[in-house]
Design a protein around this motif. Structure first.
Motif, mmCIF file in Angstrom:
data_model
loop_
_atom_site.group_PDB
_atom_site.id
_atom_site.type_symbol
_atom_site.label_atom_id
_atom_site.label_comp_id
_atom_site.label_asym_id
_atom_site.label_seq_id
_atom_site.Cartn_x
_atom_site.Cartn_y
_atom_site.Cartn_z
ATOM 1 N N VAL A 36 0.831 -64.650 -36.750
ATOM 2 C CA VAL A 36 -0.209 -63.769 -37.294
ATOM 3 C C VAL A 36 -1.067 -63.186 -36.179
ATOM 4 O O VAL A 36 -1.295 -61.964 -36.126
ATOM 5 C CB VAL A 36 -1.094 -64.538 -38.294
ATOM 6 N N TYR A 37 -1.536 -64.047 -35.302
ATOM 7 C CA TYR A 37 -2.431 -63.602 -34.240
ATOM 8 C C TYR A 37 -1.610 -63.228 -33.003
ATOM 9 O O TYR A 37 -1.354 -64.055 -32.129
ATOM 10 C CB TYR A 37 -3.448 -64.692 -33.921
ATOM 11 N N ARG A 38 -1.221 -61.994 -32.929
ATOM 12 C CA ARG A 38 -0.388 -61.495 -31.846
ATOM 13 C C ARG A 38 -1.074 -60.316 -31.164
ATOM 14 O O ARG A 38 -2.170 -59.900 -31.546
ATOM 15 C CB ARG A 38 0.996 -61.078 -32.369
ATOM 16 N N GLY A 39 -0.417 -59.789 -30.162
ATOM 17 C CA GLY A 39 -0.955 -58.622 -29.489
ATOM 18 C C GLY A 39 -2.276 -58.912 -28.805
ATOM 19 O O GLY A 39 -2.397 -59.849 -28.007
ATOM 20 N N ASP A 40 -3.281 -58.141 -29.126
ATOM 21 C CA ASP A 40 -4.579 -58.272 -28.469
ATOM 22 C C ASP A 40 -5.275 -59.588 -28.814
ATOM 23 O O ASP A 40 -6.144 -60.041 -28.074
ATOM 24 C CB ASP A 40 -5.470 -57.089 -28.844
ATOM 25 N N PHE A 41 -4.901 -60.194 -29.946
ATOM 26 C CA PHE A 41 -5.447 -61.513 -30.258
ATOM 27 C C PHE A 41 -5.062 -62.532 -29.182
ATOM 28 O O PHE A 41 -5.820 -63.467 -28.915
ATOM 29 C CB PHE A 41 -4.933 -61.995 -31.619
ATOM 30 N N VAL A 42 -3.896 -62.372 -28.592
ATOM 31 C CA VAL A 42 -3.444 -63.308 -27.567
ATOM 32 C C VAL A 42 -4.314 -63.189 -26.322
ATOM 33 O O VAL A 42 -4.651 -64.200 -25.681
ATOM 34 C CB VAL A 42 -1.964 -63.065 -27.225
ATOM 35 N N LEU A 43 -4.697 -61.965 -25.971
ATOM 36 C CA LEU A 43 -5.600 -61.784 -24.833
ATOM 37 C C LEU A 43 -6.950 -62.447 -25.122
ATOM 38 O O LEU A 43 -7.527 -63.103 -24.246
ATOM 39 C CB LEU A 43 -5.800 -60.298 -24.543
ATOM 40 N N VAL A 44 -7.428 -62.297 -26.348
ATOM 41 C CA VAL A 44 -8.673 -62.962 -26.750
ATOM 42 C C VAL A 44 -8.520 -64.476 -26.608
ATOM 43 O O VAL A 44 -9.399 -65.165 -26.074
ATOM 44 C CB VAL A 44 -9.054 -62.590 -28.196
#
Length: 525
Positions: free
Chosen positions: A243-251
């Motif tokens: 679910v938490y992919r993309g920019d969430f990973v940078l966060v």
């Protein structure tokens, strides 16, 4: 008994007055008794394993001391009546027996550590391959076993090398092994420093007590205000990688970097503060690591005692060992540069593999360790290129802008590698990492996405202010410890500073009813 618990504060509140009120000659025995209570409180099984470590290391080091004495006496007696070759055989006989004792002692202690730390992994593998679950795979990891095993084995190796004499009193070795602040998350210590200080007499010093209290309060400040708050969001992000992919990973990368620093350094602050309160100096384990300009520099500043242990007892002995020298000679046909590098690089790779394994039993930790080693070796190979770049653009590379760039680059690279800490499999970690370059969803992050992680905007604001405070303090402390400056302002000012720290913890810290008193992250390593 975790640092972030009322039980620990009560334990400390009882220990300190008792320690300084008893006659100085028995201070160390009182401390040993409190250590025993702390260890047994954590679990009887752990206490038994620690007793085995103390007994085996004490026995081995006393045998080493006796062997060294007999060897010197025997060789001295043989000097006038035996040939050089006979004396050499006698010396080799003593060395062989000591080496056998060393190997057996290492097998026992690292065997316990391996069984407790990797028993579950072995159980899963054996169940999958053979349908058999080995005994002991469900034993819980004993508090502090990685730290006290490495500290005590370091003492064993120092005695074996004749760097220090063996301790004759087994209770004093037990005191060193069981010193309670070090069991939560280190640092890894050496007997000739901490071990000796623990048995010395210490008088109460009000200024030292106030200084230690400031350090302890600052540790709790980082733990309860920043680390435990951010850990809620980090766990939520890592729990749902699909679910938490993309920019969430940078966060997640950035939050975890701040969370881990606040957690680990906070715990070390408490450890060092407790030691200082009792008159015992514990080694520093950090030196502003997030201001490092390279991965290699970072690891000289982060978890310093672990890196020093591996260098002293693994890297240096391995890189100059007979097999490595033979390998170096066999690769000379490829050039002097290659033959010189092979032992160093193989030793580096092994050390980083062991560093990864030390941190955990998942394959993710092994890959994390190896990747750190690969990056360091690549940086070493690229040094001539860096040198040419610096020579070509001196004004750029000496500028504050470039220094800031290298610091940010290092933090981002480290945070990228740390993704492997957060996910259960290597595949999930790499998939999440590469999703940052294929999925652009900053809108989802800021349109309520970060509020779905268990923190309110007020929590994020408090954590942000906390991170800025830690960063500012690190900058200020480049010119000296802030505690020293506070104490120079007098007792009243120092007490007020301590009360401000405690007050902000009580107001903004995450604790109390309904709060899970999280153990320090490095305690699970």
């Amino acid at each position: 008994m975790l640092f972030a618990s009322w039980a620990f504060l009560l334990f400390l509140a009882v220990l300190v007055p008792v320690y300084f009120l008893v006659p100085k000659r028995i201070q160390w025995t009182v401390l040993l008794a409190f250590n025993a209570v702390f260890v047994v409180y954590a679990g009887w099984i752990g206490a038994i394993f620690m007793a085995v470590t103390v007994a085996t290391v004490y026995g081995a080091t006393r045998l080493f001391d006796a062997s060294f004495t007999r060897q010197k006496e025997t060789l001295a007696a043989m000097k006038a009546t035996h040939t050089k070759e006979e004396r050499k055989r006698a010396r080799l006989g003593f060395e062989k027996r000591r080496r056998l004792v060393l190997i057996l002692t290492l097998l026992v202690n690292f065997g316990i550590l391996f069984a407790l730390k990797y028993g579950a992994l072995i159980g899963r593998l054996s169940a999958g391959l053979f349908g058999v679950e080995p005994f002991g795979q469900n034993l819980a990891l004993t508090m502090g076993i990685s730290f006290y095993t490495f500290s005590t084995v370091g003492y064993l190796l120092d005695v074996y090398r004749e760097s220090i004499p063996a301790e004759r009193n087994p209770l004093k070795l037990a005191l060193f092994t069981s010193f309670f602040p070090l069991l939560v998350q280190g640092p890894i210590t050496r007997f000739e420093t901490v071990g000796k200080a623990l048995t010395e007499a210490h008088a109460f010093d009000g200024k030292r007590f106030l200084s230690a209290s400031l350090r302890i309060a600052w540790g709790y400040w980082k733990k309860l205000i920043v680390a435990d708050r951010l850990l809620v969001a980090v766990k939520a992000l890592c729990a749902r990688p699909n679910v938490y992919r993309g920019d969430f990973v940078l966060v997640e990368m950035l939050l975890y970097a701040a969370c881990l620093y606040a957690d680990f350094t906070g715990g070390i602050d408490i450890t060092i503060g407790v030691g200082e309160m009792l008159g015992v100096t514990v080694e520093e384990n950090f030196f502003r690591p997030y201001f490092s300009k390279s991965i290699a520099e970072y690891w000289r500043r982060w978890h310093i005692t672990l890196g020093e242990w591996f260098k002293r007892y693994v890297y240096y002995p391995l890189s100059v060992s007979k097999p490595m020298r033979s390998l170096s000679k066999s690769t000379r046909r490829f050039g002097a540069g290659v033959s010189r590098r092979v032992p160093v690089y193989l030793a580096t790779v092994l050390v980083w593999a062991l560093t990864g394994i030390w941190h955990g039993s998942n394959l993710t930790f092994l890959v994390w360790g190896l990747l750190n080693g690969v990056v360091i070796l690549l940086s070493e190979e690229l040094k001539p290129l860096y040198a040419r770049f610096h020579a070509r653009f001196p004004r750029l590379t000496e500028s504050a802008f470039y220094r800031g760039f290298t610091v940010i680059r290092t933090v981002l690279l480290l945070s990228s590698l740390r993704i492997l800490d957060c996910y259960p499999t290597v595949g999930e970690a790499f998939s999440s990492f590469f999703s940052m370059f294929t999925t652009w969803n900053w809108g989802a992050v800021f349109r309520g996405g970060i509020q779905s992680l268990g923190l309110s905007y007020a929590d994020y604001a408090i954590a942000f202010v906390g991170v800025i405070a830690m960063f500012t303090l690190s900058m200020v402390q480049r010119k000296g410890a802030i505690r020293t400056r506070i104490l120079k302002r007098g007792t009243v000012f120092s007490v007020c500073a301590l009360l401000v720290l405690i007050g902000t913890i009580l107001i903004f810290g995450r604790y109390g009813f309904g709060f899970d008193a999280s153990q320090f992250i490095y305690n699970r390593f």
